[in-house]
Design a protein around this motif. Structure first.
Motif, PDB file in Angstrom:
ATOM      1  N   SER A  75      28.512  72.262 -60.335  1.00 57.98           N
ATOM      2  CA  SER A  75      27.887  73.464 -59.786  1.00 57.98           C
ATOM      3  C   SER A  75      28.510  74.723 -60.368  1.00 57.98           C
ATOM      4  O   SER A  75      29.600  74.694 -60.946  1.00 57.98           O
ATOM      5  CB  SER A  75      28.040  73.486 -58.260  1.00 57.98           C
ATOM      6  OG  SER A  75      29.406  73.668 -57.908  1.00 57.98           O
ATOM      7  N   ARG A  76      27.827  75.860 -60.194  1.00 59.94           N
ATOM      8  CA  ARG A  76      28.320  77.150 -60.674  1.00 59.94           C
ATOM      9  C   ARG A  76      29.678  77.477 -60.066  1.00 59.94           C
ATOM     10  O   ARG A  76      30.593  77.930 -60.755  1.00 59.94           O
ATOM     11  CB  ARG A  76      27.301  78.226 -60.316  1.00 59.94           C
ATOM     12  CG  ARG A  76      27.676  79.627 -60.729  1.00 59.94           C
ATOM     13  CD  ARG A  76      26.667  80.636 -60.171  1.00 59.94           C
ATOM     14  NE  ARG A  76      25.291  80.279 -60.489  1.00 59.94           N
ATOM     15  CZ  ARG A  76      24.232  80.909 -60.011  1.00 59.94           C
ATOM     16  NH1 ARG A  76      24.387  81.924 -59.168  1.00 59.94           N
ATOM     17  NH2 ARG A  76      23.013  80.540 -60.342  1.00 59.94           N
TER      18      ARG A  76
ATOM     19  N   ALA B 209      18.886  71.617 -58.924  1.00 56.79           N
ATOM     20  CA  ALA B 209      20.200  72.113 -58.508  1.00 56.79           C
ATOM     21  C   ALA B 209      21.166  70.945 -58.444  1.00 56.79           C
ATOM     22  O   ALA B 209      20.771  69.812 -58.127  1.00 56.79           O
ATOM     23  CB  ALA B 209      20.119  72.804 -57.153  1.00 56.79           C
TER      24      ALA B 209
ATOM     25  N   ASP C 164      19.508  79.180 -54.869  1.00 57.54           N
ATOM     26  CA  ASP C 164      19.373  79.748 -56.205  1.00 57.54           C
ATOM     27  C   ASP C 164      18.657  81.100 -56.162  1.00 57.54           C
ATOM     28  O   ASP C 164      18.378  81.656 -55.099  1.00 57.54           O
ATOM     29  CB  ASP C 164      18.653  78.773 -57.140  1.00 57.54           C
ATOM     30  CG  ASP C 164      17.214  78.510 -56.724  1.00 57.54           C
ATOM     31  OD1 ASP C 164      16.711  79.165 -55.796  1.00 57.54           O
ATOM     32  OD2 ASP C 164      16.578  77.635 -57.347  1.00 57.54           O
ATOM     33  N   GLU C 165      18.375  81.638 -57.366  1.00 57.43           N
ATOM     34  CA  GLU C 165      17.747  82.958 -57.470  1.00 57.43           C
ATOM     35  C   GLU C 165      16.362  82.996 -56.820  1.00 57.43           C
ATOM     36  O   GLU C 165      15.945  84.036 -56.292  1.00 57.43           O
ATOM     37  CB  GLU C 165      17.654  83.375 -58.942  1.00 57.43           C
ATOM     38  CG  GLU C 165      18.982  83.751 -59.586  1.00 57.43           C
ATOM     39  CD  GLU C 165      19.868  82.568 -59.900  1.00 57.43           C
ATOM     40  OE1 GLU C 165      21.075  82.782 -60.144  1.00 57.43           O
ATOM     41  OE2 GLU C 165      19.381  81.414 -59.889  1.00 57.43           O
TER      42      GLU C 165
END
Length: 303
Positions: free
Chosen positions: A134-135, A200, A207-208
């Motif tokens: 993940s980010r 994801a 998310d965005e």
């Protein structure tokens, strides 16, 4: 010069690592030293400067005023000294090493093929180890020294993480032609009524697209959440599902002739796809060469 004779210059490197990391264990990892050795060096530095330098506050270590005043001059002095001692050029053809990269299968398809070809041609002694997470985990692993470079979207990076835009992206929606109007796409109401696929790493990711919907007090039904960009497109044929993803993730639809691409009926601004690294690697010649290679290989048309 009298003061320099009274201090081991290696202690200045330790001090710099401690000021940057604000954490003894991470400083030890950065310096490739043991945690006890760095703790001992911190005790000596505290005596040398007559200041605790790092103090515990609210469950974490923070810099004292004296340490904050030392940080920038020390960074500048070490940078200049390193410039005096470092080799003038980096020769990729003779380089040996291993870089740890983290990227999704989206970037693996877009950036990785031209990057691997570039490295095999120009720097065959450099190896790549690829992972996916993940980010948030990417940022943590960059901070802890477990990653050398991460590719993704980093809208609010910490101070010690540097980012560079690779290219701009835009969102597109896809669905099976059989469940779309004869021409065009879907209205916002129709789009929201449909079940959606979200790409994801974590099923609970925000998310965005979810952020843009929440700003308008809207929600969509996520019928399928999965971490694989390429597989997501394969799920659409013969279903009523809608997929909204970065445009370059889709590519040509020659293999998916029953699908249609359309503009999402929601204001989703273009965004920058980026590479991120820790400041400790910023001036490393091999790392800088790798970043330049990634930047070149990420340009549209280079894949």
């Amino acid at each position: 010069m009298d003061e320099l004779r009274r201090i081991d210059l290696n202690q200045l490197l330790t001090l710099h690592a401690l000021l940057v990391e604000k954490h003894v264990t991470r400083a030890a990892l950065r310096l490739n030293k043991s945690q006890p050795a760095v703790s001992h060096a911190l005790a000596q530095l505290r005596t040398r400067f007559g200041d605790p330098l790092l103090v515990r506050h609210g469950g974490r270590m923070v810099l004292t005023a004296r340490a904050q005043a030392l940080a920038r001059p020390l960074e500048e002095a070490l940078t200049r000294l390193n410039g005096l001692l470092s080799a003038p050029d980096f020769d990729p053809s003779r380089a040996r090493g291993r870089f740890r990269l983290c990227l999704s299968d989206y970037a693996s398809r877009i950036v990785l093929p031209p990057l691997v070809r570039h490295i095999r041609e120009r720097a065959p002694g450099l190896d790549l180890a690829i992972s996916q997470t993940s980010r948030e985990a990417m940022v943590a692993q960059l901070t802890d020294g477990e990653l050398d470079l991460a590719l993704g979207v980093f809208p609010h990076p910490p101070e010690d993480i540097q980012v560079q835009d690779l290219f701009e992206e835009e969102f597109v929606s896809l669905a099976d032609k059989a469940v779309l109007p004869e021409k065009g796409g879907l209205s916002l109401a129709e789009w929201l009524e449909r079940p959606h696929i979200m790409v994801a790493v974590r099923p609970d990711a925000h998310d965005e697209i979810e952020t843009a919907l929440a700003a308008r007090g809207l929600r969509r039904r996520l019928a399928v959440t999965l971490p694989h960009w390429s597989a997501a497109v394969d799920l659409l044929a013969g279903t009523d599902l809608v997929l909204t993803v970065a445009g370059r993730a889709v590519g040509p639809l020659r293999r998916h002739r029953t699908l249609r691409r359309f503009t999402p009926p929601l204001d989703l601004p273009r965004f920058a796809y980026q590479q991120a690294w820790h400041t400790r690697r910023a001036d490393d010649p091999a790392h800088r060469w790798l970043r330049e290679a990634v930047l070149m290989c990420g340009r549209p048309g280079d894949g």
